[in-house]
Design a protein around this motif. Structure first.
Motif, PDB file in Angstrom:
ATOM      1  N   GLY A   1      30.601  42.805   9.923  1.00  0.00           N
ATOM      2  CA  GLY A   1      30.405  43.207   8.646  1.00  0.00           C
ATOM      3  C   GLY A   1      29.212  42.487   7.554  1.00  0.00           C
ATOM      4  N   ASP A   2      28.992  41.393   7.952  1.00  0.00           N
ATOM      5  CA  ASP A   2      27.925  40.637   7.173  1.00  0.00           C
ATOM      6  C   ASP A   2      26.341  40.845   7.617  1.00  0.00           C
ATOM      7  OD1 ASP A   2      29.639  39.267   5.641  1.00  0.00           O
ATOM      8  OD2 ASP A   2      29.556  37.439   6.373  1.00  0.00           O
ATOM      9  N   ARG A   3      25.380  40.929   6.723  1.00  0.00           N
ATOM     10  CA  ARG A   3      24.164  41.315   6.902  1.00  0.00           C
ATOM     11  C   ARG A   3      23.226  40.620   6.193  1.00  0.00           C
ATOM     12  NH1 ARG A   3      24.210  43.916  10.608  1.00  0.00           N
ATOM     13  NH2 ARG A   3      23.672  45.652  11.419  1.00  0.00           N
ATOM     14  N   ILE A   4      22.157  40.408   6.517  1.00  0.00           N
ATOM     15  CA  ILE A   4      21.159  39.709   5.664  1.00  0.00           C
ATOM     16  C   ILE A   4      19.887  40.825   5.392  1.00  0.00           C
ATOM     17  CG2 ILE A   4      19.355  37.783   5.575  1.00  0.00           C
ATOM     18  CD1 ILE A   4      21.134  36.117   7.541  1.00  0.00           C
ATOM     19  N   GLU A   5      19.836  40.845   4.035  1.00  0.00           N
ATOM     20  CA  GLU A   5      19.157  42.104   3.548  1.00  0.00           C
ATOM     21  C   GLU A   5      17.595  41.910   3.874  1.00  0.00           C
ATOM     22  OE1 GLU A   5      20.402  44.742   2.580  1.00  0.00           O
ATOM     23  OE2 GLU A   5      22.361  43.916   2.986  1.00  0.00           O
ATOM     24  N   ILE A   6      17.024  40.645   3.755  1.00  0.00           N
ATOM     25  CA  ILE A   6      15.694  40.532   3.871  1.00  0.00           C
ATOM     26  C   ILE A   6      15.013  41.047   5.289  1.00  0.00           C
ATOM     27  CG2 ILE A   6      15.333  38.380   2.273  1.00  0.00           C
ATOM     28  CD1 ILE A   6      14.930  36.764   4.777  1.00  0.00           C
ATOM     29  N   PHE A   7      15.770  40.973   6.341  1.00  0.00           N
ATOM     30  CA  PHE A   7      15.643  41.312   7.651  1.00  0.00           C
ATOM     31  C   PHE A   7      15.587  42.759   7.836  1.00  0.00           C
ATOM     32  CE2 PHE A   7      16.860  36.995   8.640  1.00  0.00           C
ATOM     33  CZ  PHE A   7      15.732  36.816   9.465  1.00  0.00           C
ATOM     34  N   GLU A   8      16.611  43.619   6.557  1.00  0.00           N
ATOM     35  CA  GLU A   8      16.660  45.119   6.807  1.00  0.00           C
ATOM     36  C   GLU A   8      15.430  45.996   6.310  1.00  0.00           C
ATOM     37  OE1 GLU A   8      19.239  46.059   8.556  1.00  0.00           O
ATOM     38  OE2 GLU A   8      20.045  44.048   8.505  1.00  0.00           O
ATOM     39  N   SER A   9      14.613  45.399   5.537  1.00  0.00           N
ATOM     40  CA  SER A   9      13.465  46.134   4.799  1.00  0.00           C
ATOM     41  C   SER A   9      12.134  45.890   5.453  1.00  0.00           C
ATOM     42  CB  SER A   9      13.265  45.567   3.319  1.00  0.00           C
ATOM     43  OG  SER A   9      13.189  44.242   3.383  1.00  0.00           O
TER      44      SER A   9
ATOM     45  N   LYS B   1      11.729  40.917  19.558  1.00  0.00           N
ATOM     46  CA  LYS B   1      13.212  40.159  20.251  1.00  0.00           C
ATOM     47  C   LYS B   1      14.378  40.278  19.325  1.00  0.00           C
ATOM     48  CE  LYS B   1      14.784  36.636  23.302  1.00  0.00           C
ATOM     49  NZ  LYS B   1      14.574  35.413  23.839  1.00  0.00           N
ATOM     50  N   ASN B   2      13.884  39.710  17.980  1.00  0.00           N
ATOM     51  CA  ASN B   2      14.799  39.169  17.070  1.00  0.00           C
ATOM     52  C   ASN B   2      15.340  40.502  16.229  1.00  0.00           C
ATOM     53  OD1 ASN B   2      14.023  36.674  17.621  1.00  0.00           O
ATOM     54  ND2 ASN B   2      12.900  36.281  15.968  1.00  0.00           N
ATOM     55  N   THR B   3      14.401  41.447  16.250  1.00  0.00           N
ATOM     56  CA  THR B   3      15.050  42.847  15.892  1.00  0.00           C
ATOM     57  C   THR B   3      16.117  43.450  16.532  1.00  0.00           C
ATOM     58  OG1 THR B   3      13.366  43.921  16.739  1.00  0.00           O
ATOM     59  CG2 THR B   3      13.133  43.494  14.360  1.00  0.00           C
ATOM     60  N   ILE B   4      15.810  43.188  17.941  1.00  0.00           N
ATOM     61  CA  ILE B   4      17.159  43.543  18.982  1.00  0.00           C
ATOM     62  C   ILE B   4      18.347  42.815  18.764  1.00  0.00           C
ATOM     63  CG2 ILE B   4      17.541  43.634  21.322  1.00  0.00           C
ATOM     64  CD1 ILE B   4      14.687  44.365  21.959  1.00  0.00           C
ATOM     65  N   LEU B   5      18.110  41.352  18.549  1.00  0.00           N
ATOM     66  CA  LEU B   5      19.108  40.472  18.282  1.00  0.00           C
ATOM     67  C   LEU B   5      20.147  40.968  16.884  1.00  0.00           C
ATOM     68  CD1 LEU B   5      17.917  37.025  19.117  1.00  0.00           C
ATOM     69  CD2 LEU B   5      19.558  38.278  20.460  1.00  0.00           C
ATOM     70  N   MET B   6      19.400  41.484  16.087  1.00  0.00           N
ATOM     71  CA  MET B   6      19.975  42.043  14.715  1.00  0.00           C
ATOM     72  C   MET B   6      21.218  43.157  15.014  1.00  0.00           C
ATOM     73  SD  MET B   6      17.148  41.917  11.886  1.00  0.00           S
ATOM     74  CE  MET B   6      15.533  41.896  12.536  1.00  0.00           C
ATOM     75  N   GLU B   7      21.016  43.843  16.098  1.00  0.00           N
ATOM     76  CA  GLU B   7      21.986  44.697  16.329  1.00  0.00           C
ATOM     77  C   GLU B   7      23.295  43.936  16.686  1.00  0.00           C
ATOM     78  OE1 GLU B   7      20.494  47.064  19.467  1.00  0.00           O
ATOM     79  OE2 GLU B   7      18.749  47.974  18.046  1.00  0.00           O
ATOM     80  N   SER B   8      23.286  42.698  17.104  1.00  0.00           N
ATOM     81  CA  SER B   8      24.410  42.026  17.521  1.00  0.00           C
ATOM     82  C   SER B   8      24.951  41.090  16.443  1.00  0.00           C
ATOM     83  CB  SER B   8      24.253  41.546  18.949  1.00  0.00           C
ATOM     84  OG  SER B   8      23.199  40.590  18.951  1.00  0.00           O
TER      85      SER B   8
END
Length: 94
Positions: free
Chosen positions: A86-94, A16-23
């Motif tokens: 435009g901001d992203r948190i990198e630890i969630f991306e890997s 669910k949280n990975t879906i929220l990351m798109e927004s």
């Protein structure tokens, strides 16, 4: 007052949280007595991003059994942090 690293207990990585990351929304487990401004300051200082808003949820512990013994898991607090575009948190991306 606790430090920013003490306020943010751990990131929550679920389907669910990975879906929220798109927004541009990220979820964290935080201290139970942390306020929204404290959470905002902690996320901004740790990850170098700009927080738009913070939503918090108090999660109640669930009933668990082991044989005939029963008990509850611990209560905890979840924070859903919305970042500016435009901001992203990198630890969630890997």
């Amino acid at each position: 007052m606790p430090t920013p690293h003490q306020i943010i207990v751990r990131p929550l990585i679920t389907e669910k949280n990975t879906i929220l990351m798109e927004s541009n929304q990220y979820c964290f487990e935080v201290l139970r007595d942390a306020s929204k401004p404290e959470i905002k300051h902690a996320v901004e200082s740790i990850f170098n991003v700009t927080v738009l808003k913070v939503n918090t949820i108090n999660v109640r512990g669930k009933m668990r059994r082991r044989g005939r013994e029963s008990g509850y898991t611990r209560d905890w607090k979840k924070a859903i942090v919305t970042l500016i575009a435009g901001d992203r948190i990198e630890i969630f991306e890997s």
